[in-house]
Every structure is written in structure tokens, then in C-alpha cells.
Scaffold this motif. Structure first.
Motif, PDB file in Angstrom:
ATOM      1  N   GLU A 101      -4.360  -7.179 -10.655  1.00 32.37           N
ATOM      2  CA  GLU A 101      -4.579  -6.190 -11.704  1.00 32.37           C
ATOM      3  C   GLU A 101      -5.368  -4.999 -11.170  1.00 32.37           C
ATOM      4  OE1 GLU A 101      -4.512  -3.938 -14.931  1.00 32.37           O
ATOM      5  OE2 GLU A 101      -3.280  -5.715 -14.531  1.00 32.37           O
ATOM      6  N   GLU A 102      -6.350  -5.257 -10.308  1.00 32.90           N
ATOM      7  CA  GLU A 102      -7.128  -4.162  -9.722  1.00 32.90           C
ATOM      8  C   GLU A 102      -6.239  -3.250  -8.876  1.00 32.90           C
ATOM      9  OE1 GLU A 102     -10.287  -5.959  -7.544  1.00 32.90           O
ATOM     10  OE2 GLU A 102     -11.454  -6.499  -9.319  1.00 32.90           O
ATOM     11  N   GLU A 103      -5.381  -3.863  -8.060  1.00 28.71           N
ATOM     12  CA  GLU A 103      -4.492  -3.061  -7.220  1.00 28.71           C
ATOM     13  C   GLU A 103      -3.466  -2.319  -8.067  1.00 28.71           C
ATOM     14  OE1 GLU A 103      -5.040  -2.405  -4.272  1.00 28.71           O
ATOM     15  OE2 GLU A 103      -6.416  -3.992  -3.639  1.00 28.71           O
ATOM     16  N   SER A 104      -2.996  -2.960  -9.139  1.00 28.32           N
ATOM     17  CA  SER A 104      -2.041  -2.299 -10.035  1.00 28.32           C
ATOM     18  C   SER A 104      -2.666  -1.071 -10.673  1.00 28.32           C
ATOM     19  CB  SER A 104      -1.577  -3.265 -11.132  1.00 28.32           C
ATOM     20  OG  SER A 104      -0.837  -4.333 -10.588  1.00 28.32           O
ATOM     21  N   GLN A 105      -3.908  -1.208 -11.105  1.00 29.20           N
ATOM     22  CA  GLN A 105      -4.600  -0.083 -11.729  1.00 29.20           C
ATOM     23  C   GLN A 105      -4.779   1.063 -10.742  1.00 29.20           C
ATOM     24  OE1 GLN A 105      -5.254   0.310 -14.859  1.00 29.20           O
ATOM     25  NE2 GLN A 105      -6.273   2.284 -14.624  1.00 29.20           N
ATOM     26  N   SER A 106      -5.128   0.734  -9.506  1.00 35.24           N
ATOM     27  CA  SER A 106      -5.288   1.771  -8.472  1.00 35.24           C
ATOM     28  C   SER A 106      -3.968   2.496  -8.235  1.00 35.24           C
ATOM     29  CB  SER A 106      -5.776   1.141  -7.163  1.00 35.24           C
ATOM     30  OG  SER A 106      -7.061   0.584  -7.317  1.00 35.24           O
ATOM     31  N   ALA A 107      -2.871   1.733  -8.177  1.00 35.48           N
ATOM     32  CA  ALA A 107      -1.559   2.334  -7.937  1.00 35.48           C
ATOM     33  C   ALA A 107      -1.140   3.224  -9.106  1.00 35.48           C
ATOM     34  CB  ALA A 107      -0.515   1.242  -7.707  1.00 35.48           C
ATOM     35  N   ARG A 108      -1.406   2.775 -10.327  1.00 31.96           N
ATOM     36  CA  ARG A 108      -1.058   3.589 -11.495  1.00 31.96           C
ATOM     37  C   ARG A 108      -1.828   4.906 -11.503  1.00 31.96           C
ATOM     38  NH1 ARG A 108      -0.589  -1.639 -14.145  1.00 31.96           N
ATOM     39  NH2 ARG A 108      -2.844  -1.643 -14.577  1.00 31.96           N
ATOM     40  N   VAL A 165       1.645  -3.324  -5.052  1.00 35.66           N
ATOM     41  CA  VAL A 165       0.803  -4.518  -5.187  1.00 35.66           C
ATOM     42  C   VAL A 165       1.307  -5.617  -4.259  1.00 35.66           C
ATOM     43  CG1 VAL A 165       0.062  -6.345  -6.756  1.00 35.66           C
ATOM     44  CG2 VAL A 165       0.087  -3.978  -7.542  1.00 35.66           C
ATOM     45  N   ASP A 166       2.621  -5.839  -4.239  1.00 34.97           N
ATOM     46  CA  ASP A 166       3.180  -6.858  -3.344  1.00 34.97           C
ATOM     47  C   ASP A 166       2.912  -6.502  -1.882  1.00 34.97           C
ATOM     48  OD1 ASP A 166       4.132  -8.350  -5.427  1.00 34.97           O
ATOM     49  OD2 ASP A 166       6.171  -7.544  -5.341  1.00 34.97           O
ATOM     50  N   TRP A 167       3.031  -5.218  -1.565  1.00 30.46           N
ATOM     51  CA  TRP A 167       2.847  -4.793  -0.176  1.00 30.46           C
ATOM     52  C   TRP A 167       1.402  -4.952   0.279  1.00 30.46           C
ATOM     53  CZ3 TRP A 167       0.266  -0.365   1.895  1.00 30.46           C
ATOM     54  CH2 TRP A 167       0.518  -0.139   3.250  1.00 30.46           C
ATOM     55  N   VAL A 168       0.462  -4.483  -0.539  1.00 29.73           N
ATOM     56  CA  VAL A 168      -0.937  -4.483  -0.123  1.00 29.73           C
ATOM     57  C   VAL A 168      -1.522  -5.905  -0.104  1.00 29.73           C
ATOM     58  CG1 VAL A 168      -2.096  -4.231  -2.364  1.00 29.73           C
ATOM     59  CG2 VAL A 168      -3.068  -3.130  -0.336  1.00 29.73           C
ATOM     60  N   GLY A 172       5.022  -8.967   0.007  1.00 31.29           N
ATOM     61  CA  GLY A 172       6.333  -8.407   0.345  1.00 31.29           C
ATOM     62  C   GLY A 172       6.606  -8.382   1.838  1.00 31.29           C
ATOM     63  N   ASP A 173       5.802  -9.079   2.645  1.00 33.29           N
ATOM     64  CA  ASP A 173       5.958  -9.030   4.101  1.00 33.29           C
ATOM     65  C   ASP A 173       7.320  -9.512   4.551  1.00 33.29           C
ATOM     66  OD1 ASP A 173       2.518  -9.819   5.057  1.00 33.29           O
ATOM     67  OD2 ASP A 173       3.485  -7.971   4.362  1.00 33.29           O
ATOM     68  N   SER A 174       7.789 -10.621   3.948  1.00 33.46           N
ATOM     69  CA  SER A 174       9.042 -11.197   4.401  1.00 33.46           C
ATOM     70  C   SER A 174      10.209 -10.249   4.155  1.00 33.46           C
ATOM     71  CB  SER A 174       9.301 -12.533   3.694  1.00 33.46           C
ATOM     72  OG  SER A 174       9.350 -12.355   2.288  1.00 33.46           O
ATOM     73  N   ASP A 175      10.178  -9.512   3.035  1.00 32.44           N
ATOM     74  CA  ASP A 175      11.238  -8.559   2.749  1.00 32.44           C
ATOM     75  C   ASP A 175      11.252  -7.435   3.766  1.00 32.44           C
ATOM     76  OD1 ASP A 175      11.971 -10.004   0.561  1.00 32.44           O
ATOM     77  OD2 ASP A 175      10.847  -8.795  -0.872  1.00 32.44           O
ATOM     78  N   ASP A 176      10.035  -6.936   4.109  1.00 29.05           N
ATOM     79  CA  ASP A 176       9.967  -5.860   5.092  1.00 29.05           C
ATOM     80  C   ASP A 176      10.458  -6.324   6.451  1.00 29.05           C
ATOM     81  OD1 ASP A 176       9.026  -4.080   3.257  1.00 29.05           O
ATOM     82  OD2 ASP A 176       6.904  -4.333   3.789  1.00 29.05           O
TER      83      ASP A 176
END
Length: 252
Positions: A101-108, A165-168, A172-176
Motif C-alpha cells: 500500500e505504501e508503494e502504491s501510494q507513492s506510485a499514484r 509495486v510488483d517491480w519494486v 515481477g522479476d520472473s516476467d522481466d
């Protein structure tokens, strides 16, 4: 049949057959095989299962297993340890949710700053989004991400927040990694992506550069293809029309 002793204490509740219960019973037996230890040996029991508490937290944990008798039974310690392990799992889940949630808020907040309130931005603003979050990003990986995140040339707010959020957090590492492998196996796809990215900002003869998103547009375009900002050099049809019509009663 022998009668049960009415003064005998009720049977002690079982801690169950879980792996945690078995571990606690085994650890208890290593400390004392009699099945009962004084409450002041609680710290030894914790050490035997690989747990460690200190100060006020140690006393708080001791209070959970001390029934006032001054003793800790084998099964009481097993019940305590099973509950401790369950609570640790819940705490970890809570911590993960809070961090997301913290990372989501930062991204928004970063997106809203760069987009100036819009719900999407042209892909040329992706670097600005990352910089607004205080993050560095590899250009090669940048192109791979945009291929998935902005196939139409624009990045949507919700999609960006979810991806970031997934990246940080590493989800999402496996997708990249999979994408990187695909790119290595398909040089044509990598070359096409690079060309697409370059075409967004490359200067063309007679083209005009959008002041809002920096995307280059054809000279005859009345508005930006990415963010729809009007072409400042386009003829002002409304104004011209208004000037051509004389007001009623005026002298031409």
C-alpha cells in the motif's frame, strides 16, 4: 471398572499433530524430559526452538504460557509455540500488505504529479515517472516494459501503479527475465521496439513538438496524437470566423 478421581485435574488440551507442535514437544524434551519445567526456564525453551525475545517482549511472551502455577507443561509450551507460529504468519502478511500500500501510494502520487491530473500519459513520460519516484531505470529494460505496459503508446495510471509495486517489491522479476530471454531470441522484436521508441521523440521535417508530453506530431496534426493537446500553430478557426462576421449595426 475403576472410577475416575473427582479431584483429579481435567485432561490438558492437546496442541494437535502439526509440525510446529511436534517441534515444540521435541525441543521441550531436550530441555527437560520430565514434562514440566519451572516458568523461569521459559527462555531455555525458546532457545531450543530457535526463538529469542528480550526485555519487555520476553516477559509478554512468558505471560502467555504462565497459568499462574509457576510451571510450564510440555503440552502448554507446544500450544504456545503453535500459536506463536500462526501469529508470525499473520504478521508477515500484514507487513506485506502495508508495504504494498505504501508503494502504491507513492506510485499514484508520482503519476499524478507527472500527468497533472490525467489518467494516462504518453510512453515518452515513462522516464519522468521513474525519476519522480527517485528510481533509476535501464533504457533497455525500459523498452521491454513499455512494450507490455503501453502497447498503444500511452501508460494508464492503474496499470503503472500495479506494475511499479510488483517491480519494486520483486514480484515481477520472473516476467522481466522471461521477456529478456524472448528479446535475446528475437532480435527483430528488440529492433522494432527500439524504432518505435525512437519514433515517439524523433524530429521529423515540419513536425511540431508537444509542449505537454514531448511527442513529435505531423505538421498538419491539429492536436497531439498522444495527449490531444492542441497544436499551438494550427489556425484558430473559431477566432477567424468571429473576425469575419460583422456585429449587427456595425459599419463594414
Amino acid at each position: 471398572a475403576p472410577r475416575a478421581d473427582p479431584d483429579a485435574p481435567p485432561p490438558e488440551p492437546s496442541a494437535g499433530d502439526s509440525a510446529e507442535a511436534a517441534k515444540a514437544r521435541s525441543a521441550f524434551d531436550e530441555v527437560d524430559s520430565s514434562g514440566v519445567v519451572p516458568v523461569d526456564r521459559f527462555e531455555d525453551l525458546l532457545d531450543s526452538v530457535g526463538e529469542g525475545f528480550h526485555g519487555d517482549e520476553l516477559e509478554a511472551q512468558r505471560a502467555k504460557v504462565d497459568d499462574g502455577s509457576g510451571r510450564i507443561t510440555r503440552e502448554a509450551f507446544a500450544r504456545y509455540y503453535v500459536a506463536l507460529c500462526a501469529n508470525v504468519g499473520e504478521d508477515d502478511s500484514d507487513d506485506d500488505a502495508e508495504e504494498r500500500e505504501e508503494e502504491s501510494q507513492s506510485a499514484r502520487e508520482a503519476f499524478d504529479t507527472v500527468a497533472d491530473g490525467a489518467t494516462s500519459v504518453p510512453s515518452s513520460k515513462f522516464q519522468a515517472l521513474m525519476e519522480a519516484l527517485g528510481t533509476t531505470y535501464c533504457e533497455e529494460e525500459h523498452r521491454r516494459t513499455l512494450r507490455k505496459l503501453a502497447p498503444g503508446g500511452t501508460v494508464a495510471r492503474d496499470a503503472f501503479v500495479e506494475w511499479y509495486v510488483d517491480w519494486v517489491l520483486g514480484d515481477g522479476d520472473s516476467d522481466d527475465d522471461a521477456t529478456a530471454t524472448d528479446d535475446d531470441d528475437d532480435p527483430a522484436a528488440e529492433s522494432k521496439a527500439a524504432a518505435t521508441w525512437a519514433s515517439l521523440t524523433a524530429a521529423k521535417e515540419g513536425s511540431w513538438k508537444c509542449e505537454v508530453c514531448d511527442v513529435r506530431n505531423d505538421k498538419d496534426a491539429s492536436k497531439c496524437a498522444a495527449c490531444e493537446t492542441p497544436n499551438p500553430a494550427a489556425p484558430q478557426k473559431a477566432a477567424a470566423s468571429g473576425n469575419a462576421v460583422s456585429a449587427p449595426g456595425s459599419v463594414g
